[in-house]
Structure formats: C-alpha cells, structure tokens
Design a protein around this motif. Structure first.
Motif, PDB file in Angstrom:
ATOM      1  N   GLN A  71     -77.543 -39.036 -62.137  1.00 23.42           N
ATOM      2  CA  GLN A  71     -77.862 -37.616 -62.157  1.00 23.42           C
ATOM      3  C   GLN A  71     -76.625 -36.895 -62.677  1.00 23.42           C
ATOM      4  OE1 GLN A  71     -79.657 -36.043 -58.569  1.00 23.42           O
ATOM      5  NE2 GLN A  71     -80.721 -37.955 -58.128  1.00 23.42           N
ATOM      6  N   VAL A  72     -76.737 -36.352 -63.872  1.00 26.65           N
ATOM      7  CA  VAL A  72     -75.591 -35.797 -64.599  1.00 26.65           C
ATOM      8  C   VAL A  72     -75.618 -34.277 -64.511  1.00 26.65           C
ATOM      9  CG1 VAL A  72     -74.414 -35.728 -66.831  1.00 26.65           C
ATOM     10  CG2 VAL A  72     -75.726 -37.764 -66.174  1.00 26.65           C
ATOM     11  N   TYR A  73     -74.464 -33.693 -64.235  1.00 21.61           N
ATOM     12  CA  TYR A  73     -74.359 -32.233 -64.169  1.00 21.61           C
ATOM     13  C   TYR A  73     -73.158 -31.796 -64.996  1.00 21.61           C
ATOM     14  CZ  TYR A  73     -73.877 -27.518 -62.134  1.00 21.61           C
ATOM     15  OH  TYR A  73     -73.777 -26.168 -61.942  1.00 21.61           O
TER      16      TYR A  73
ATOM     17  N   VAL B 205     -73.701 -34.779 -74.137  1.00 16.31           N
ATOM     18  CA  VAL B 205     -74.202 -35.754 -73.169  1.00 16.31           C
ATOM     19  C   VAL B 205     -75.185 -36.679 -73.876  1.00 16.31           C
ATOM     20  CG1 VAL B 205     -75.425 -36.100 -70.991  1.00 16.31           C
ATOM     21  CG2 VAL B 205     -73.951 -34.089 -71.287  1.00 16.31           C
ATOM     22  N   LEU B 206     -74.946 -37.987 -73.797  1.00 15.73           N
ATOM     23  CA  LEU B 206     -75.860 -38.962 -74.382  1.00 15.73           C
ATOM     24  C   LEU B 206     -75.903 -40.191 -73.484  1.00 15.73           C
ATOM     25  CD1 LEU B 206     -77.738 -39.988 -76.607  1.00 15.73           C
ATOM     26  CD2 LEU B 206     -75.700 -40.827 -77.821  1.00 15.73           C
TER      27      LEU B 206
ATOM     28  N   ASN C 151     -73.432 -40.633 -60.145  1.00 18.75           N
ATOM     29  CA  ASN C 151     -73.731 -39.242 -60.480  1.00 18.75           C
ATOM     30  C   ASN C 151     -72.464 -38.506 -60.895  1.00 18.75           C
ATOM     31  OD1 ASN C 151     -76.340 -39.820 -59.681  1.00 18.75           O
ATOM     32  ND2 ASN C 151     -76.234 -38.695 -57.762  1.00 18.75           N
ATOM     33  N   PRO C 152     -72.273 -38.277 -62.202  1.00 17.84           N
ATOM     34  CA  PRO C 152     -71.113 -37.506 -62.646  1.00 17.84           C
ATOM     35  C   PRO C 152     -71.404 -36.007 -62.691  1.00 17.84           C
ATOM     36  CG  PRO C 152     -72.173 -38.528 -64.529  1.00 17.84           C
ATOM     37  CD  PRO C 152     -72.986 -38.903 -63.315  1.00 17.84           C
ATOM     38  N   SER C 153     -70.446 -35.222 -62.212  1.00 17.22           N
ATOM     39  CA  SER C 153     -70.536 -33.765 -62.227  1.00 17.22           C
ATOM     40  C   SER C 153     -69.244 -33.233 -62.833  1.00 17.22           C
ATOM     41  CB  SER C 153     -70.718 -33.248 -60.796  1.00 17.22           C
ATOM     42  OG  SER C 153     -70.687 -31.838 -60.757  1.00 17.22           O
TER      43      SER C 153
ATOM     44  N   ILE D 201     -81.354 -37.922 -64.739  1.00 14.93           N
ATOM     45  CA  ILE D 201     -81.598 -36.488 -64.597  1.00 14.93           C
ATOM     46  C   ILE D 201     -80.375 -35.779 -65.163  1.00 14.93           C
ATOM     47  CG2 ILE D 201     -82.058 -34.598 -63.008  1.00 14.93           C
ATOM     48  CD1 ILE D 201     -83.235 -36.667 -61.069  1.00 14.93           C
ATOM     49  N   GLY D 202     -80.572 -34.958 -66.162  1.00 16.69           N
ATOM     50  CA  GLY D 202     -79.462 -34.259 -66.797  1.00 16.69           C
ATOM     51  C   GLY D 202     -79.586 -32.764 -66.628  1.00 16.69           C
TER      52      GLY D 202
END
Length: 395
Positions: A254-256, A268-269, A225-227, A284-285
């Motif tokens: 899960q990307v934030y 974001v891709l 999960n990158p934030s 989840i973006g």
C-alpha cells in the motif's frame, strides 16, 4: 474528520477519539496514527487498510508482548563504522522525527523495538558501496525499528535483504535531508511460512531525492507499505516495486506519496507477476497533492501479469488533488494475461512457446530490477524470476 492525535517523538502516547470509530476513513490522508497499540483494535478484515489482506494469517505477528529479537532474527550490517550510530530507547535522537505508527503491527514494532538500528550517511559524503542490512529469520516472532538518514548533500544506497523464516513486524524510518540523494531497496526472499509486515515512512527535504524499491519474491504473507512525504521545495521521489507471487503467497504493498512542498516530482511504478492457484497480489496506490504543492508533477502506475488460472491481482490507484496549480498528475492500472501478439511474434521467429513466455516476463519485470542500481542484485532477481518460471512449467 477526527483522527488520532499525533504523539511527539519523546515516546508520549497519542490517542484516538472514540467517536472516530464511527466515522469511516474516506481518504488515505485521514488515516489515524498512534504510538499505543491499544488504540488499534485487532484487524477484522473489514477496515479500509486491511480488507484486502488475509488477516487470519497474521495472528502470530500481532501479539502484544516483548520478544528477544536475537532469538528470532540474525541481523548483520555491512557498513563503515562511521555510518552506524547508537540508538537506545524510544526517545533517541532522530527516532520518531518522521515515523508515526498507523496500524497495529507498526505500533507494536514501535513499542517492543526499544532500540533501533540507525544508519547515517555524513553530510557531503558519497558511499562508494551499498550499505547492506541482512535480516535472516530463525523461525521466531520479532519486532524491529530501523532508521536510515542521509545528511545534507550526501549520496548512498541502502539495501535491506530478508530471508529465512520469521513472524516479523518491521518499521523503517527514512530521512533524506536537503540536497541528498538516497536509494533504499528492500528485498523479501522469505521462506513460504514467513509473515512480514513492514511500514516504511520517509520524508524528503528541499532539493533532495529518494528512490525506494520494493522487491518481493518470497514469503507466505508479505506486506510492505511505503509512505513518502515530499516536504521540501524541489524534492523528488521514485517509488518502484516488483513482485512474483506463487501458489499460496500473498504479496502486498500500500503506497502513499504526499506532495507537500512546492515544485515536487513523483513517479510510482509497481509491476507484478503471478502464477499458481491462490497466488495473490495487492497494490493500493494513493497520491495526495496538497494545497501548497504548486508546480507538482506526479504519476503512478501498476501493471500485473497473470500467468496461470487461479491467480488474482488487485490494483487500486487513488489520486487526491487540493490545488489546481500543478504541472500534471495521473494514474493508471492494468492487469492481464500474456499478449498473444507478442508470443506470436517471438514464436514466428523460431522461439519456443516456453522461451517466449520467459522472455516476455523477464522483459516485463526486468525494468524494475534495473532500478535497484545494484548490478549483482539485478542478476540475482533475474535468476530468481527464471527459477519461479521453471517451477511453474514443472507444475
């Protein structure tokens, strides 16, 4: 809405207001944070950030007790000595400047990884070769915390490469300081029994750029999960992901992306392919354009290619905008099977059906493989995809 108090980087603990437990979290930006694992209950699968994850397969990781990392993981850093800094204790310099645990595994990793591995690229320096951190599992239970820091106007690529078997909770703290250009690539080629729960948290300062690439090609449950917070004026982030889920695998991100400063740019891709019964991917973006993020230009997209019956991809894009003074913002999601017209076009030119499928999948995922900027790794990813496709044909 009430959320957890954010504890300072000195190791002092935050807390969660008990009343907050009765108020559902409506948006990604409202998620609670705490450095104390006791503030996070054991996931049940009903929580907003766990309801798409097979929590029953995570119990071996979510154990609140100290472990000997050396028994569970072999970690090797390939980088000049000048790039490696000592980081002893939770109050070590830089550690916690950005990172705030927001779920149980990241809080456990913070607590039990007392010492961090700290990579710092000196100001105005360009790293000629990728800095590589190899993490190989030995079948045990482990926690770790990694800090990647690009000083002002530096340039570097950092590769985290995972293989073997482990039950592993990992925190990665990323700081791109003013004018720097940093690429962080994380590759997951775990054995089928591995569980990897990773939280990457990054801050991008004024006129700096971050390219973050997630490549997940193996593991039983892999959740990266990158934030990323674009805090400085003129900062930018490119967040890319590639996954290939086979039978029995759960690959999740899960990307934030938080546009906090003015005139920031985000792209974001994520792309995924799935084959085999019970193969599953989750993306989840979430994008938040804050009230001060005027002049923002942001776009997120997720594409999934389902290759066989029984595979399932879940894709949930979300966009939250708090100012109307932006250049543009959008999101998209698509999941489907092979394009029959593409296959017909290739077969009409004498290409067999299996070769046509291979070409379509490689063309689909190859775009992300190229984003790593590491030619040898790109070739390895392509070879791994081809091997996966060959296994699928054999099945």
């Amino acid at each position: 809405m009430t959320t957890a108090t954010q504890a300072p980087a000195t190791g002092a603990k935050g807390h969660i207001d008990p009343a907050a437990a009765f108020v559902p979290v409506q948006t990604r930006s409202e998620r609670a944070t705490s450095f104390d694992p006791d503030d996070f209950g054991m996931p049940t699968g009903r929580e907003v950030n766990w309801k798409h994850t097979p929590v029953d397969r995570l119990r071996s990781v979510l154990v609140d007790e100290p472990v000997d990392v050396d028994d569970a993981l072999w970690i090797d850093v390939t980088a000049p000595a000048i790039y490696r800094l000592a980081s002893q204790g939770h109050d070590a310099a830089v550690r916690g400047e950005v990172f705030r645990p927001e779920d149980l595994p990241s809080a456990l990793a913070w607590k039990h990884a007392e010492n961090a591995r700290h990579i710092r690229i000196p100001a105005d320096e360009t790293a000629d070769e990728p800095i590589r951190i190899d993490i190989s599992g030995r079948g045990g239970h482990a926690f770790s915390h990694i800090v990647v820091e690009a000083m002002p106007h530096s340039r570097a690529t950092v590769l985290l490469y995972h293989d073997g078997s482990a039950q592993y909770a990992q925190n990665v703290e990323i700081i791109a300081r003013d004018g720097s250009a940093l690429t962080v690539v994380t590759v997951q080629r775990w054995d089928d029994d591995a569980v990897h729960l990773a939280s990457h948290q990054a801050r991008v300062d004024r006129d700096a750029s971050l390219t973050h690439v997630v490549v997940s090609l193996g593991g039983g449950v892999v959740r990266v999960n990158p934030s990323v917070t674009l805090s400085g004026s003129g900062s930018s982030a490119k967040l890319y992901g590639l996954s290939f889920a086979d039978a029995g695998q759960h690959l999740e991100s899960q990307v934030y992306l938080h546009h906090e400063g003015p005139h920031t740019v985000g792209d974001v891709l994520y792309k995924g392919a799935l084959q085999g019964a019970s193969a599953r991917s989750v993306w989840i973006g979430d994008v938040l354009i804050g009230s001060d993020a005027v002049g923002t230009d942001s776009y997120e997209a997720n594409r999934n290619l389902v290759l066989t019956d029984g595979a399932r991809a879940e894709s949930i894009p979300n966009l939250e905008i708090e100012t109307g003074d932006i250049l543009g913002a959008g999101h998209a999601s698509a999941t489907g099977r092979f394009d029959d017209e593409q296959l017909f076009y290739l077969q009409a030119r004498g290409i067999t059906e299996s070769e046509a499928r291979r070409l379509v999948v490689l063309g689909f995922l190859g775009e992300i493989a190229q984003k790593t900027g590491i030619p040898a790794l790109e070739q390895e990813i392509v070879a791994a995809i081809e091997a996966e496709l060959a296994l699928g044909e054999g099945a």
